[in-house]
Design an enzyme around this catalytic site. Structure first.
Site: not given
Ligand code: LMR
Length: 398
Positions: A130, A246
C-alpha cells in the site's frame, strides 16, 4: 523560511479523489480510493453503526478526554475480534493495546515503537505494498527494504522468492505483512503458506508487523485473521495494526488500534508506557466517537450479529463482482486472461495495464484508478461493468 518549501506531488490515491470529483462526465467510474460502495455507488453508513451511534450519543455524559490508551472496552473487544475469543496470547495476558487514529495511526505507533526499542530496525515491506505504508513507516526514520511478493504472471504470490528473501534477513528485522485482502494486489497467502512463513519467522527471529484493515471482507471474519492468530499464538513478539475504516465503514471517524503481543505481562506493561509516550508526543489522545460505536456494536449480541450480516453482504458483493468482471472481460478482451481477478480477495486487484493505458482509461473513458492499475472492485456495479470492460478492451487494442 517557509517560502523555501517547494510544491509536493499529490498523493497517488487521494489525488484521484479530486480528479474524479472534478470530472463532469456522467459515465465516470471511480475505481480509485479504497472505500466500499454499494450497487448505487454509495458508501453507506452501516445499519449497525447508525443504531449503535444513537445509543452512544444518548448515553454520552461528557466530552472530557478518553485517556492515553483510548477506549479500553474498544481495545479489548478489538483484541478478541482479531485474535479470537480465548486466544492463548489473551489467556496468558501478553496482549497490550492502544486505540489509534485509524489504521494509519496504528501503523505509525508500531513503527515508532520499533524505533524506540531498536533505532536501527529495518522494516521489510512487500513488493508492492500500500503506497501509504512507505511514508507511515519510514517517516519516523526507520529504514525500509522490500521483499518479493506479487507475481504478475500468475496473479498470485511469489512465495518461494518471498521466503528466500526473508530467510536472508538478520534477526530482529521487522517484516510488514498484510493479514488478508492484500492492498494493492488482492493476492493473499494461503493457510499453508502462513504456516511455512511461521517457521521462517521462528528460525530467523523476525518480528512480524501485521496490518489487518479488511477483516471480514476477504473470506470471512475468522479466515481473514488466520495468519494473525497463528503468529500471535506461536511467536514471542508481534505487532498488529488494526483499522475499522472498511469493515465497519467508519472511514472519517479514524478508528483503529495497535495490539502488541510480547513475551510476558511485565514486558507488555513496559511497552504500553512507550506507546502512551509516543502517542502523547504526536496527537496526545485518540478521538472517541468511532471507537465508542464499535465497542457498542461488539458488546451487544444483536449489534454484533447485524455487523456480521452487513460485513458478509459487503464481502459477497465484492466476490460476486470479481466473478462478473472476469466474465465481462472475457467477452470484451477474449485474447487476455483476467481469471486471476476471481481468485484474489478483498477490494483490490491490479488490472495489469501500463501507465499510459491507465491514463487513456482516465482521459478518454473517465475511468479512474491509480497509475499502477490498481482497481477498487467495489467501485464497479451493474450499471458500469460492461462500460468498464469495453473501455479496457479499447485501450488494450490501441
Ligand atoms: C486505499 O488504499 O485506497 C485506502 O486505504 C485509502 C487510503 O487512505 O489510501
Amino acid at each position: 523560511m517557509l517560502e523555501r518549501l517547494e510544491r509536493l506531488p499529490i498523493d497517488p490515491i487521494l489525488g484521484l479523489m479530486g480528479l474524479f470529483r472534478a470530472d463532469t462526465d456522467p459515465r465516470k467510474v471511480d475505481l480509485g480510493v479504497g472505500v466500499y460502495r454499494d450497487d448505487q455507488g454509495h458508501t453507506p453508513i452501516l445499519s449497525c453503526v447508525r443504531r449503535a451511534e444513537q445509543t452512544v450519543l444518548g448515553r454520552q455524559a461528557t466530552k472530557s478526554y478518553v485517556g492515553p490508551t483510548g477506549n479500553i472496552g474498544f481495545n479489548q473487544a478489538m483484541a478478541r475480534l482479531v485474535l479470537g475469543e480465548g486466544h492463548p496470547a489473551l489467556a496468558s495476558d501478553r496482549v497490550r493495546s492502544i486505540q489509534a487514529p485509524g489504521g494509519c495511526g496504528a501503523l505509525r505507533l508500531g513503527a515508532e515503537l520499533f524505533r524506540s526499542a531498536q533505532p536501527e530496525t529495518v522494516v521489510h515491506v512487500s513488493t508492492p505494498t500500500w503506497a501509504n505504508h512507505i511514508p507511515l513507516v519510514s517517516g519516523c526514520g526507520l529504514k525500509l527494504e522490500r521483499y518479493p511478493y506479487y507475481d504478475p504472471a500468475t496473479g498470485g504470490v511469489k512465495f518461494d522468492a518471498m521466503v528466500g528473501t526473508l530467510e536472508g534477513l538478520s534477526p530482529r528485522s521487522a517484516v510488514l505483512l498484510h493479514a488478508s485482502c492484500h492492498n494493492p494486489t488482492g493476492a493473499d497467502l494461503s493457510e499453508g503458506q502462513w504456516r511455512e512463513l511461521l517457521d521462517v519467522f521462528k528460525r530467523r527471529s523476525l518480528l512480524p508487523f501485521i496490518d489487518i484493515a479488511y477483516q471480514g471482507l476477504g473470506t470471512g471474519v475468522a479466515e481473514d485473521a488466520f495468519g494473525v492468530r497463528l503468529f500471535c499464538a506461536e511467536l514471542p513478539e508481534v505487532a498488529v495494526a488494526v483499522s475499522c475504516s472498511k469493515n465497519f465503514g467508519l472511514y472519517r471517524e479514524r478508528t483503529g488500534c495497535l495490539h502488541v503481543i510480547s513475551e510476558s505481562p511485565t514486558a507488555g506493561d513496559a511497552i504500553l508506557t512507550h506507546l502512551v509516550r509516543i502517542a502523547r508526543s504526536i496527537y496526545s489522545m485518540p478521538p472517541d466517537h468511532g471507537a465508542a460505536i464499535v465497542q457498542e456494536i461488539l458488546a451487544d449480541p444483536t449489534g454484533r450479529e447485524q455487523w456480521i450480516d452487513e460485513v458478509t453482504a459487503m464481502r459477497k458483493r465484492i466476490t460476486g463482482l470479481r466473478h462478473q468482471l472476469v466474465k465481462q472481460l472475457a467477452r470484451s478482451c477474449p485474447h487476455r486472461d483476467f481469471g486471476f481477478i476471481a481468485a484474489q480477495r478483498g477490494m483490490f486487484s491490479f488490472l495489469g495495464v501500463d501507465t499510459a493505458q491507465v491514463r487513456a482509461l482516465r482521459e478518454q473513458h473517465h475511468v479512474y484508478m491509480t497509475d499502477d492499475s490498481r482497481i477498487n472492485i467495489a467501485g464497479l456495479c451493474a450499471d458500469n461493468l460492461e462500460y468498464f470492460a469495453q473501455a479496457v478492451a479499447q485501450v488494450l487494442r490501441n
